[in-house]
Write a protein that holds these residues in place. Structure first.
Motif, short mmCIF file in Angstrom:
data_model
loop_
_atom_site.label_atom_id
_atom_site.label_comp_id
_atom_site.label_asym_id
_atom_site.label_seq_id
_atom_site.Cartn_x
_atom_site.Cartn_y
_atom_site.Cartn_z
N GLU A 43 -13.75 3.24 -16.38
CA GLU A 43 -14.68 4.34 -16.10
C GLU A 43 -14.03 5.34 -15.15
OE1 GLU A 43 -18.83 4.66 -16.49
OE2 GLU A 43 -17.43 4.77 -18.16
N SER A 44 -13.39 4.83 -14.09
CA SER A 44 -12.77 5.71 -13.12
C SER A 44 -11.68 4.95 -12.37
CB SER A 44 -13.81 6.25 -12.12
OG SER A 44 -14.41 5.18 -11.39
N VAL A 45 -10.76 5.70 -11.78
CA VAL A 45 -9.67 5.14 -10.98
C VAL A 45 -9.67 5.83 -9.63
CG1 VAL A 45 -7.16 4.90 -10.76
CG2 VAL A 45 -8.25 4.62 -13.00
N ASP A 46 -9.68 5.04 -8.57
CA ASP A 46 -9.52 5.57 -7.21
C ASP A 46 -8.10 5.20 -6.76
OD1 ASP A 46 -9.46 6.14 -4.53
OD2 ASP A 46 -11.43 5.30 -4.08
N ALA A 47 -7.22 6.18 -6.80
CA ALA A 47 -5.79 5.92 -6.60
C ALA A 47 -5.35 6.00 -5.14
CB ALA A 47 -4.97 6.88 -7.45
N ASP A 48 -6.29 6.13 -4.21
CA ASP A 48 -5.90 6.30 -2.80
C ASP A 48 -5.01 5.17 -2.30
OD1 ASP A 48 -7.32 8.63 -2.72
OD2 ASP A 48 -9.02 7.85 -1.59
N LEU A 49 -5.35 3.93 -2.65
CA LEU A 49 -4.57 2.79 -2.19
C LEU A 49 -3.15 2.85 -2.74
CD1 LEU A 49 -4.27 0.07 -0.78
CD2 LEU A 49 -5.30 -1.03 -2.79
N LEU A 50 -3.00 3.26 -4.00
CA LEU A 50 -1.67 3.35 -4.60
C LEU A 50 -0.83 4.43 -3.93
CD1 LEU A 50 -2.54 3.03 -8.40
CD2 LEU A 50 -2.01 1.22 -6.75
N VAL A 51 -1.45 5.54 -3.60
CA VAL A 51 -0.75 6.62 -2.91
C VAL A 51 -0.26 6.13 -1.54
CG1 VAL A 51 -0.99 8.91 -1.88
CG2 VAL A 51 -1.98 8.44 -4.13
N THR A 52 -1.13 5.39 -0.84
CA THR A 52 -0.75 4.85 0.46
C THR A 52 0.43 3.89 0.35
OG1 THR A 52 -3.02 5.06 1.28
CG2 THR A 52 -1.58 3.53 2.45
N LEU A 53 0.38 3.01 -0.65
CA LEU A 53 1.46 2.04 -0.84
C LEU A 53 2.77 2.74 -1.20
CD1 LEU A 53 -0.47 -0.74 -2.78
CD2 LEU A 53 0.46 -0.91 -0.46
N ASP A 54 2.70 3.72 -2.10
CA ASP A 54 3.90 4.47 -2.46
C ASP A 54 4.51 5.14 -1.23
OD1 ASP A 54 4.18 3.91 -5.13
OD2 ASP A 54 3.04 5.64 -5.83
N GLY A 55 3.65 5.74 -0.41
CA GLY A 55 4.13 6.44 0.78
C GLY A 55 4.75 5.52 1.80
N ALA A 56 4.34 4.24 1.78
CA ALA A 56 4.89 3.25 2.71
C ALA A 56 6.06 2.49 2.11
CB ALA A 56 3.79 2.29 3.14
N ASP A 57 6.56 2.97 0.98
CA ASP A 57 7.76 2.41 0.34
C ASP A 57 7.52 1.07 -0.35
OD1 ASP A 57 10.26 3.45 -0.20
OD2 ASP A 57 11.28 2.17 1.24
N PHE A 58 6.27 0.81 -0.76
CA PHE A 58 5.95 -0.39 -1.53
C PHE A 58 5.87 -0.05 -3.01
CE2 PHE A 58 4.25 -1.53 2.65
CZ PHE A 58 4.73 -2.83 2.80
N ILE A 59 6.04 -1.06 -3.86
CA ILE A 59 5.87 -0.92 -5.31
C ILE A 59 4.60 -1.66 -5.71
CG2 ILE A 59 6.83 -1.43 -7.59
CD1 ILE A 59 9.61 -1.40 -6.30
N PRO A 60 3.54 -0.97 -6.11
CA PRO A 60 2.32 -1.65 -6.56
C PRO A 60 2.55 -2.32 -7.91
CG PRO A 60 1.89 0.65 -5.93
CD PRO A 60 3.37 0.49 -6.07
N VAL A 61 2.07 -3.56 -8.02
CA VAL A 61 2.12 -4.31 -9.28
C VAL A 61 0.68 -4.70 -9.60
CG1 VAL A 61 3.01 -6.35 -10.46
CG2 VAL A 61 4.44 -5.17 -8.77
N ILE A 62 0.15 -4.18 -10.71
CA ILE A 62 -1.30 -4.22 -10.95
C ILE A 62 -1.64 -5.04 -12.18
CG2 ILE A 62 -3.35 -2.80 -11.34
CD1 ILE A 62 -1.58 -0.44 -10.18
N ALA A 63 -2.56 -6.00 -12.01
CA ALA A 63 -3.11 -6.76 -13.14
C ALA A 63 -4.31 -6.00 -13.68
CB ALA A 63 -3.52 -8.15 -12.69
N PRO A 64 -4.45 -5.90 -15.02
CA PRO A 64 -5.49 -5.06 -15.63
C PRO A 64 -6.87 -5.72 -15.67
CG PRO A 64 -4.19 -6.08 -17.35
CD PRO A 64 -3.57 -6.51 -16.04
N ILE A 65 -7.41 -5.92 -14.50
CA ILE A 65 -8.75 -6.50 -14.35
C ILE A 65 -9.55 -5.56 -13.49
CG2 ILE A 65 -10.05 -8.44 -13.38
CD1 ILE A 65 -7.47 -10.13 -13.83
N GLY A 66 -10.78 -5.28 -13.89
CA GLY A 66 -11.64 -4.40 -13.10
C GLY A 66 -13.01 -5.00 -12.92
N ALA A 67 -13.87 -4.28 -12.24
CA ALA A 67 -15.25 -4.73 -12.03
C ALA A 67 -16.19 -3.60 -12.38
CB ALA A 67 -15.45 -5.17 -10.59
#
Length: 288
Positions: free
Chosen positions: A154-178
């Motif tokens: 339905e929607s994606v809130d990408a704020d957490l991913l932006v924060t992780l990218d900015g802190a030099d982390f690589i997000p690895v995401i499992a395709p499960i939602g609520a």
């Protein structure tokens, strides 16, 4: 090593430089699945590729599947896999297994592999930080076929991913939602990758498959397609079977502002780097 072999290696590095410059500072989303996830050598090559991308200043975000691993675990506990119109029927027992395998076992294996190559990966599902809000979906032309706890984004809130990218982390995401009722839903990984790419305004979306890419009527690889040409191949039935939903996802991504989508052969070692950093590439590029 002979002088000619040394020269060949230098040529490859020189060829990569303008591509590294173009991608530097950009975000790319990679859907990782298929045989690349179950072959040990390919797993290591993928982890090395993702690490290298991060080291040269690119921000990779990985979305993964895990169908074979789910099937094996279901068999182990005595549950049969059932598919309806190509989608896994997911009752509550199956959803427990899906969440355990995707959000736990598979996700952490990928994180560990990437970290072992020197990068900093962080595992999560679409439920973490409210990343993915989903709703239950049904199959069939009129949406009349029940497929259980299967969702669409339905929607994606990408704020957490932006924060992780900015802190030099690589997000690895499992395709499960609520959903809004708090129910956990199983979502197609290609769809998740496409929607996350749009939400991040990613430069590129990479879909790793078990084939060379999009093939024409003569079964020859099509290295580049614009959206209009891709839609025509879909209407004409040239793009069909398992490739159709991938091209649909690619078209949704470029329509949403992603600069390009690459459908590449994940069964070839280092195909990700070949597509990113060489003139020849390793699959099909779909443009707006």
């Amino acid at each position: 090593m002979t002088p000619s072999e040394n020269a060949s290696k230098v040529h490859v590095i020189a060829e990569a430089l303008p591509y590294i410059r173009r991608y530097h500072g950009k975000t790319i989303v990679i859907k990782y699945g298929g045989n690349a996830m179950i072959d040990e050598d390919l797993q290591k090559a993928f982890a090395a590729d993702v690490t290298l991308l991060k080291l040269v200043g690119i921000n990779p975000v990985v979305v993964h599947g895990g169908g074979p691993q789910i099937n094996r675990t279901l068999e182990r506990v005595g549950l049969k896999s059932r598919f309806v119109e190509g989608m896994r029927y997911t009752d509550s027992d199956t959803m427990d297994i899906v969440e355990m395998v995707l959000g736990g076992l598979v996700n952490q294996q990928i994180v560990q592999l990437i970290n072992s190559h020197g990068a900093r990966a962080v595992g999560m599902t679409g439920k973490d930080g409210g990343l993915i809000r989903a709703r239950q979906m049904k199959a069939g032309a009129a949406g009349e076929v029940d497929i259980g706890l299967v969702g669409k984004v339905e929607s994606v809130d990408a704020d957490l991913l932006v924060t992780l990218d900015g802190a030099d982390f690589i997000p690895v995401i499992a395709p499960i939602g609520a959903d809004d009722k708090g129910r956990t839903l199983n979502i197609n990984a290609d769809l998740v990758a496409s929607r996350i790419a749009v939400a991040l305004a990613a430069d590129s979306l990479f879909l790793l498959t078990n084939t060379a890419g999009v093939l024409d009527k003569k079964n020859k690889l099509v290295t580049e397609l614009n959206a209009a040409a891709a839609r025509k191949m879909l209407r004409d039935g040239v793009i069909a079977g398992g490739m159709k939903p991938k091209v649909d996802c690619a078209l949704e991504a470029v329509k949403g502002g992603v600069r390009s989508c690459r459908i590449i052969n994940g069964t070839a070692r280092h195909s990700l780097l070949l597509e990113c950093f060489t003139d020849v590439g390793a699959g099909t590029r779909i443009l707006p």
